[in-house]
Design an enzyme around this catalytic site. Structure first.
Site, PDB file in Angstrom:
ATOM      1  N   GLY A  44       4.170   4.186   6.715  1.00  0.00           N
ATOM      2  CA  GLY A  44       4.903   3.033   7.252  1.00  0.00           C
ATOM      3  C   GLY A  44       5.969   3.503   8.223  1.00  0.00           C
ATOM      4  O   GLY A  44       7.062   2.935   8.305  1.00  0.00           O
ATOM      5  N   ASN A  64       6.254   4.777   1.823  1.00  0.00           N
ATOM      6  CA  ASN A  64       7.104   3.664   2.285  1.00  0.00           C
ATOM      7  C   ASN A  64       6.302   2.466   2.796  1.00  0.00           C
ATOM      8  O   ASN A  64       6.838   1.360   2.865  1.00  0.00           O
ATOM      9  CB  ASN A  64       8.034   4.208   3.390  1.00  0.00           C
ATOM     10  CG  ASN A  64       8.683   3.114   4.200  1.00  0.00           C
ATOM     11  OD1 ASN A  64       9.662   2.505   3.775  1.00  0.00           O
ATOM     12  ND2 ASN A  64       8.121   2.844   5.381  1.00  0.00           N
ATOM     13  N   SER A  71      11.691  -1.605  -4.538  1.00  0.00           N
ATOM     14  CA  SER A  71      12.555  -2.713  -4.091  1.00  0.00           C
ATOM     15  C   SER A  71      13.382  -3.203  -5.278  1.00  0.00           C
ATOM     16  O   SER A  71      12.931  -3.106  -6.425  1.00  0.00           O
ATOM     17  CB  SER A  71      11.688  -3.871  -3.589  1.00  0.00           C
ATOM     18  OG  SER A  71      12.476  -5.036  -3.449  1.00  0.00           O
ATOM     19  N   TYR A 103       4.428  -8.989  -4.917  1.00  0.00           N
ATOM     20  CA  TYR A 103       5.280  -7.933  -4.363  1.00  0.00           C
ATOM     21  C   TYR A 103       6.084  -7.248  -5.477  1.00  0.00           C
ATOM     22  O   TYR A 103       6.138  -6.014  -5.555  1.00  0.00           O
ATOM     23  CB  TYR A 103       6.194  -8.557  -3.309  1.00  0.00           C
ATOM     24  CG  TYR A 103       7.089  -7.586  -2.576  1.00  0.00           C
ATOM     25  CD1 TYR A 103       6.579  -6.654  -1.681  1.00  0.00           C
ATOM     26  CD2 TYR A 103       8.470  -7.623  -2.769  1.00  0.00           C
ATOM     27  CE1 TYR A 103       7.416  -5.787  -0.995  1.00  0.00           C
ATOM     28  CE2 TYR A 103       9.309  -6.764  -2.083  1.00  0.00           C
ATOM     29  CZ  TYR A 103       8.784  -5.842  -1.196  1.00  0.00           C
ATOM     30  OH  TYR A 103       9.621  -4.991  -0.532  1.00  0.00           O
ATOM     31  N   LYS A 116       5.824  -3.396  -6.663  1.00  0.00           N
ATOM     32  CA  LYS A 116       6.996  -2.518  -6.568  1.00  0.00           C
ATOM     33  C   LYS A 116       7.444  -2.023  -7.944  1.00  0.00           C
ATOM     34  O   LYS A 116       7.970  -0.920  -8.068  1.00  0.00           O
ATOM     35  CB  LYS A 116       8.144  -3.253  -5.858  1.00  0.00           C
ATOM     36  CG  LYS A 116       7.850  -3.552  -4.378  1.00  0.00           C
ATOM     37  CD  LYS A 116       7.655  -2.263  -3.585  1.00  0.00           C
ATOM     38  CE  LYS A 116       7.569  -2.513  -2.099  1.00  0.00           C
ATOM     39  NZ  LYS A 116       7.419  -1.262  -1.327  1.00  0.00           N
ATOM     40  N   ILE A 163      17.533  -5.322   3.738  1.00  0.00           N
ATOM     41  CA  ILE A 163      17.733  -4.357   4.823  1.00  0.00           C
ATOM     42  C   ILE A 163      17.281  -5.019   6.128  1.00  0.00           C
ATOM     43  O   ILE A 163      16.236  -5.687   6.157  1.00  0.00           O
ATOM     44  CB  ILE A 163      16.894  -3.072   4.569  1.00  0.00           C
ATOM     45  CG1 ILE A 163      17.163  -2.480   3.166  1.00  0.00           C
ATOM     46  CG2 ILE A 163      17.125  -2.036   5.673  1.00  0.00           C
ATOM     47  CD1 ILE A 163      18.571  -1.999   2.894  1.00  0.00           C
TER      48      ILE A 163
HETATM   49  P1  NAP Z   1       8.365  -3.250   8.113  1.00  0.00           P
HETATM   50  O1  NAP Z   1       9.389  -3.198   9.192  1.00  0.00           O
HETATM   51  O2  NAP Z   1       7.519  -4.449   7.952  1.00  0.00           O
HETATM   52  O3  NAP Z   1       7.443  -1.941   8.250  1.00  0.00           O
HETATM   53  C1  NAP Z   1       6.351  -1.745   7.385  1.00  0.00           C
HETATM   54  C2  NAP Z   1       5.656  -0.459   7.772  1.00  0.00           C
HETATM   55  O4  NAP Z   1       4.520  -0.290   6.924  1.00  0.00           O
HETATM   56  C3  NAP Z   1       5.148  -0.454   9.204  1.00  0.00           C
HETATM   57  O5  NAP Z   1       5.298   0.847   9.732  1.00  0.00           O
HETATM   58  C4  NAP Z   1       3.677  -0.808   9.051  1.00  0.00           C
HETATM   59  O6  NAP Z   1       2.946  -0.299  10.164  1.00  0.00           O
HETATM   60  C5  NAP Z   1       3.363  -0.073   7.743  1.00  0.00           C
HETATM   61  N1  NAP Z   1       2.171  -0.590   7.077  1.00  0.00           N
HETATM   62  C6  NAP Z   1       1.942  -1.857   6.664  1.00  0.00           C
HETATM   63  N2  NAP Z   1       0.714  -1.945   6.131  1.00  0.00           N
HETATM   64  C7  NAP Z   1       0.157  -0.706   6.218  1.00  0.00           C
HETATM   65  C8  NAP Z   1      -1.096  -0.174   5.836  1.00  0.00           C
HETATM   66  N3  NAP Z   1      -2.043  -0.919   5.274  1.00  0.00           N
HETATM   67  N4  NAP Z   1      -1.326   1.146   6.080  1.00  0.00           N
HETATM   68  C9  NAP Z   1      -0.389   1.916   6.660  1.00  0.00           C
HETATM   69  N5  NAP Z   1       0.816   1.470   7.035  1.00  0.00           N
HETATM   70  C10 NAP Z   1       1.090   0.166   6.812  1.00  0.00           C
HETATM   71  O7  NAP Z   1       9.040  -3.027   6.680  1.00  0.00           O
HETATM   72  P2  NAP Z   1      10.421  -2.346   6.232  1.00  0.00           P
HETATM   73  O8  NAP Z   1      11.389  -3.428   6.022  1.00  0.00           O
HETATM   74  O9  NAP Z   1      10.756  -1.171   7.068  1.00  0.00           O
HETATM   75  O10 NAP Z   1       9.975  -1.869   4.773  1.00  0.00           O
HETATM   76  C11 NAP Z   1       9.583  -0.552   4.479  1.00  0.00           C
HETATM   77  C12 NAP Z   1       9.405  -0.448   2.967  1.00  0.00           C
HETATM   78  O11 NAP Z   1      10.627  -0.803   2.325  1.00  0.00           O
HETATM   79  C13 NAP Z   1       8.339  -1.400   2.427  1.00  0.00           C
HETATM   80  O12 NAP Z   1       7.633  -0.767   1.382  1.00  0.00           O
HETATM   81  C14 NAP Z   1       9.152  -2.553   1.881  1.00  0.00           C
HETATM   82  O13 NAP Z   1       8.473  -3.228   0.863  1.00  0.00           O
HETATM   83  C15 NAP Z   1      10.385  -1.817   1.366  1.00  0.00           C
HETATM   84  N6  NAP Z   1      11.565  -2.675   1.253  1.00  0.00           N
HETATM   85  C16 NAP Z   1      12.084  -3.321   2.349  1.00  0.00           C
HETATM   86  C17 NAP Z   1      13.207  -4.125   2.187  1.00  0.00           C
HETATM   87  C18 NAP Z   1      13.854  -4.849   3.345  1.00  0.00           C
HETATM   88  O14 NAP Z   1      14.775  -5.650   3.112  1.00  0.00           O
HETATM   89  N7  NAP Z   1      13.455  -4.626   4.582  1.00  0.00           N
HETATM   90  C19 NAP Z   1      13.780  -4.267   0.917  1.00  0.00           C
HETATM   91  C20 NAP Z   1      13.220  -3.605  -0.168  1.00  0.00           C
HETATM   92  C21 NAP Z   1      12.112  -2.811   0.012  1.00  0.00           C
HETATM   93  P3  NAP Z   1       1.535  -0.918  10.699  1.00  0.00           P
HETATM   94  O15 NAP Z   1       1.699  -2.404  10.644  1.00  0.00           O
HETATM   95  O16 NAP Z   1       1.394  -0.351  12.062  1.00  0.00           O
HETATM   96  O17 NAP Z   1       0.506  -0.408   9.758  1.00  0.00           O
END
Ligand code: NAP
Length: 252
Positions: free
Chosen positions: A18, A95, A147, A160, A164, A193
């Site tokens: 990710g 991630n 998360s 989700y 998680k 975030i």
């Molecule tokens: P994001 O901006 O939506 O980025 C998600 C990343 O995962 C992208 O690089 C996407 O790239 C990749 N991805 C999605 N599906 C994939 C697949 N099938 N194979 C390979 N790569 C894949 O999300 P983020 O907010 O940075 O979140 C990153 C992590 O933190 C996630 O696990 C999320 O659940 C966790 N998290 C986020 C938050 C928040 O508030 N943002 C809070 C708690 C936890 P492609 O689409 O190019 O594949």
């Protein structure tokens, strides 16, 4: 933001899934600045190339590995090629993640399966693909991005939160399997975030969430990257099987 330097990281090989945007891209970039060779996995090659270019600009080495973490064989092939080129992966960040928010009765089976497949089974495929070589060198740190909703629950996020929370069980079990082999496994539980994932929230929902965060603001991807850097480095050598909550106090 001030970044500590962890000299033990220099020269190691990392894989971050990710890594094309958001939290994964922030972690990959900070690893690049610490002198780590970084494999960047996601589906979009174009976006990975942009992150790799940013890492090069900052003096580091980043390698795009375009793969879907759900496709076990493709993941294995991409990682094997990466390891042949740069050596065993000793730092892994699982991630990659997606959300498909919907109350349970409205949640379609394909959405349930998609979330579980990416957010939980993806970590299974990727970890297996790096583990054999990690075990040979008897050195490693694995960080799984969970998360806070795994710990608190959240309406509309049964799939989700289940994925998680599953990742936390995976973390603790693997930490016990690998502790005597020089490999540590930890999880980070971020709160809200600022990334594309949370950019979809309406202003009203956002304001409501913000009120619930004791420190009063959303975190940045760099806030999570700081925690990941610490858990990947030997500064945390006595920490394994833990869940580090990076949520501004949302969960305590
Ligand atoms: P994001 O901006 O939506 O980025 C998600 C990343 O995962 C992208 O690089 C996407 O790239 C990749 N991805 C999605 N599906 C994939 C697949 N099938 N194979 C390979 N790569 C894949 O999300 P983020 O907010 O940075 O979140 C990153 C992590 O933190 C996630 O696990 C999320 O659940 C966790 N998290 C986020 C938050 C928040 O508030 N943002 C809070 C708690 C936890 P492609 O689409 O190019 O594949």
């Amino acid at each position: 933001m001030e970044w500590p330097v962890y000299p033990d990281l220099k020269g190691q090989v990392a894989l971050v899934t990710g890594a094309s945007q958001g939290i994964g891209a922030a972690i990959a970039r900070v690893l690049g600045r610490q002198g780590v060779v970084v494999g960047l996995m996601a589906r979009s090659l174009e976006k990975l190339e942009e992150v790799a270019a940013a890492i090069r600009t900052e003096g580091g080495r980043g390698f795009p590995l375009a793969a879907d973490v759900v496709q076990g064989e493709a993941v294995q092939a991409a990682i094997q090629e990466f390891i042949r080129e740069v050596g065993p992966v000793t730092l892994l960040v699982n991630n990659a993640g997606i959300t498909r928010d919907q109350v349970l009765l409205g949640l379609k089976p394909e959405d349930w399966h998609a979330v579980l497949a990416v957010d939980l089974t993806g970590a299974y495929w990727v970890t297996r693909a790096v583990l054999r070589d990690m075990l040979k060198v008897r050195r490693g740190s694995i960080v799984n991005i969970s998360s806070v909703v795994a710990l608190t629950g959240n309406p509309g996020q049964t799939a989700y939160a289940a994925a998680k929370a599953g990742l936390i069980g995976f973390t603790k079990s693997l930490a016990r399997e690998l502790a005597s082999r020089g490999i540590r496994v930890n999880a980070i539980a971020p709160g809200y975030i600022e990334t594309e994932m949370t950019a979809r929230l309406s202003e009203a929902v956002r304001a409501e969430y913000q009120k619930a965060i004791p420190v009063g603001f959303f975190g940045t991807p760099d806030d999570v990257a700081q925690a990941a850097l610490f858990l990947l480095s030997s500064a945390s050598r006595y920490i394994t099987g833990t869940v580090l909550n990076v949520s501004g106090g949302l969960y305590m």
